[in-house]
Design a protein around this motif. Sequence first.
Motif, short mmCIF file in Angstrom:
data_model
loop_
_atom_site.label_atom_id
_atom_site.label_comp_id
_atom_site.label_asym_id
_atom_site.label_seq_id
_atom_site.Cartn_x
_atom_site.Cartn_y
_atom_site.Cartn_z
N GLU A 6 -0.15 -30.83 -58.22
CA GLU A 6 -1.60 -30.66 -57.61
C GLU A 6 -1.29 -31.21 -56.14
N ILE A 7 -1.97 -30.43 -55.03
CA ILE A 7 -1.48 -30.99 -53.68
C ILE A 7 -3.04 -31.31 -53.05
N THR A 8 -3.30 -32.46 -52.71
CA THR A 8 -4.68 -32.66 -51.95
C THR A 8 -4.43 -32.00 -50.35
N LEU A 9 -5.41 -32.07 -49.66
CA LEU A 9 -5.68 -31.53 -48.50
C LEU A 9 -4.91 -32.40 -47.53
N SER A 10 -5.03 -33.66 -47.82
CA SER A 10 -4.25 -34.85 -46.95
C SER A 10 -2.85 -34.48 -47.26
#
Length: 114
Positions: A6-10
Amino acid sequence: MNKKEEITLSEAQKMVDNWIKTYGVRYFSELTNMAILTEEVGELARVIARKYGDQSFKKGENSQLGDEMADVLWVLLCLANQTGVDLTEELRKNFDKKTQRDKTRHLENEKLKS
C-alpha cells in the motif's frame, strides 16, 4: 517496490520527489506540468470514450485505463510537490467540505433514486 504494498498519498508524493531528483534532473515548471496534466487527462478521456462511450478503438490502439490514470496522478503529485501542497491534508479537508455541503443533497435527489 512490492506490487501489493500500500502507498499513502504522502508516500507517493515523496516517491515522485525522489524519482524526479534521481532520474528526472529537476521538475518541469509548474506551467509546463499543468499543460502535461491537461494532456494526460485528454489521453484518459480518449480511453474512456472508446471503452465506455460510443467510439471504438483504432486498429492497434490499446486500452490502458489504469496506466492513463496513473499518468494523471503522477503529474498531479508533481504539481503538489512543486507548490507545497500536502495532498493528504487537502483530501481530508475536501471530504469534510463535501460532507458538510452535500450530506443530504444526494440522498434527497430524485434522479439518483432507483
